[in-house]
Design a protein around this motif. Structure first.
Motif, short mmCIF file in Angstrom:
data_model
loop_
_atom_site.label_atom_id
_atom_site.label_comp_id
_atom_site.label_asym_id
_atom_site.label_seq_id
_atom_site.Cartn_x
_atom_site.Cartn_y
_atom_site.Cartn_z
N GLU A 1 -1.20 0.96 -9.41
CA GLU A 1 -2.25 0.51 -10.32
C GLU A 1 -2.28 1.36 -11.58
O GLU A 1 -2.47 0.85 -12.69
CB GLU A 1 -3.60 0.56 -9.62
N ALA B 1 -14.07 -10.73 -6.08
CA ALA B 1 -14.46 -10.80 -4.68
C ALA B 1 -15.93 -10.45 -4.51
O ALA B 1 -16.65 -11.08 -3.71
CB ALA B 1 -13.58 -9.88 -3.84
N GLY B 2 -16.39 -9.46 -5.26
CA GLY B 2 -17.80 -9.09 -5.19
C GLY B 2 -18.72 -10.21 -5.66
O GLY B 2 -19.74 -10.49 -5.03
N TYR C 1 0.80 -1.23 0.00
CA TYR C 1 0.00 0.00 0.00
C TYR C 1 0.83 1.28 0.00
O TYR C 1 0.27 2.37 -0.13
CB TYR C 1 -0.99 -0.01 1.18
N VAL D 1 -5.81 -5.68 -9.90
CA VAL D 1 -6.55 -5.46 -8.67
C VAL D 1 -8.01 -5.16 -8.97
O VAL D 1 -8.91 -5.56 -8.23
CB VAL D 1 -5.91 -4.32 -7.85
N ASP D 2 -8.27 -4.47 -10.09
CA ASP D 2 -9.66 -4.24 -10.51
C ASP D 2 -10.39 -5.57 -10.72
O ASP D 2 -11.53 -5.74 -10.28
CB ASP D 2 -9.70 -3.43 -11.82
N ARG D 3 -9.71 -6.50 -11.38
CA ARG D 3 -10.34 -7.81 -11.63
C ARG D 3 -10.59 -8.55 -10.33
O ARG D 3 -11.63 -9.19 -10.15
CB ARG D 3 -9.44 -8.64 -12.55
N GLU D 4 -9.64 -8.48 -9.40
CA GLU D 4 -9.81 -9.19 -8.13
C GLU D 4 -10.91 -8.56 -7.29
O GLU D 4 -11.62 -9.26 -6.56
CB GLU D 4 -8.49 -9.22 -7.36
N ARG D 5 -11.06 -7.25 -7.38
CA ARG D 5 -12.17 -6.60 -6.66
C ARG D 5 -13.51 -7.12 -7.20
O ARG D 5 -14.43 -7.42 -6.44
CB ARG D 5 -12.10 -5.08 -6.83
N ALA D 6 -13.61 -7.20 -8.54
CA ALA D 6 -14.85 -7.69 -9.15
C ALA D 6 -15.09 -9.15 -8.78
O ALA D 6 -16.23 -9.55 -8.48
CB ALA D 6 -14.78 -7.52 -10.67
#
Length: 283
Positions: free
Chosen positions: A173, A192-193, A4, A185-190
């Motif tokens: 990013e 996870a949702g 981070y 990270v965008d793909r992993e956020r999606a």
């Protein structure tokens, strides 16, 4: 490692760890070899973590080298693309090297690492993994380990070059979007949702029992369809995600498989039943 604070913060963590351990050099290990991606490969899916580590290790000023284990096993940069970028292998993994990690896959179903262990144990054939454009083929080079100087990796990895002065994850990013056209990270956020939504629909009530026979029927239906595409082995993570299995159901299914079809258990992979030619084990 905490990403981070970008490559700058990661370099500080690595330097502190090296000081604490009394280490005078860094050895980076990447299973699959996407650390050698230049960012233009159409199959590249998750370059950010590797590139951050490379950029951070350069910033520490400590001597560093990169080990590529099992070229192509992460299904990101094909083996045929990677091998010309590598010299002769430093060594080849064998079954004896894998005993110390056998139990890890009971609780952490890592796919690239599972394929590397399988290759070291002599398994060869076509293996299906999750969320990939195609299967991975375990072959003669899959158990090889290569060693390169960090400077050579940096010459190839354009994302690592772009990450050098990043001080937070948002900057990292953005560098990935600029160099590679996306941020994983965008793909992993999606993902996870979607998983939260799916688990909310299928979550079992306390005390509700898992029916092993029902799970086994679901698995055999999935197996028949998957094997028909030419896939000979599958990772635990692939069938767990494609069948939407929560942890308790996955554990019950694995126990059922080990009981009903022990000959097809090739830890950490599962050999799929097929009417065609069987997958082979290298001797």
């Amino acid at each position: 490692m905490d990403p981070y604070e970008g490559a700058v913060g990661l370099a500080r963590q690595i330097a502190q760890a090296a000081e604490y351990c009394g280490a005078d050099r860094i050895e980076i290990v990447d299973v699959g070899g996407d650390v050698l991606a230049d960012g233009c490969e159409p199959t590249l899916r998750s370059p950010l973590g590797d590139a951050l580590v490379v950029a951070a290790c350069r910033r520490t000023g400590l001597p560093a080298a990169v080990h590529i284990a099992g070229p192509g096993l992460d299904c990101e940069v094909p083996e045929a693309v990677l091998l010309p970028r590598l010299d002769d292998p430093e060594f080849t993994l064998t079954t004896a090297h894998t005993h110390c990690v056998s139990d890890v896959f009971d609780w952490h179903p890592s796919e690239a690492s599972a394929l590397l262990v399988a290759a070291a144990r002599g398994i060869q054939g076509v293996c299906g993994i999750r969320d990939a454009p195609g299967p991975v083929v375990l072959g003669p080079a899959s158990a090889h380990v290569y060693r390169l100087p960090l400077t050579r990796v940096l010459d190839i990895n354009r994302l690592a070059q772009a990450l050098d002065a990043t001080t937070d994850l948002a900057q990292a990013e953005e560098a990935s979007r600029r160099v590679c056209g996306f941020s994983e990270v965008d793909r992993e956020r999606a993902r996870a949702g979607r998983q939260r939504a799916a688990h909310g629909r299928t979550e079992r009530r306390p005390g509700e029992q898992v029916d092993p026979a029902f799970l086994y029927r679901r698995f055999t239906d999935w197996e028949r369809h998957t094997a028909a595409t030419g896939i000979q082995y599958a990772t635990t993570r692939r069938f767990a995600e494609e069948l939407g299995l929560p942890a308790a159901a996955l554990l019950a299914l694995r126990r059922q498989l080990q009981h009903t079809a022990p000959a097809r258990s090739e830890p950490p992979l599962w050999r799929l039943h097929s009417d065609g030619q069987p997958a082979r084990r290298q001797t």
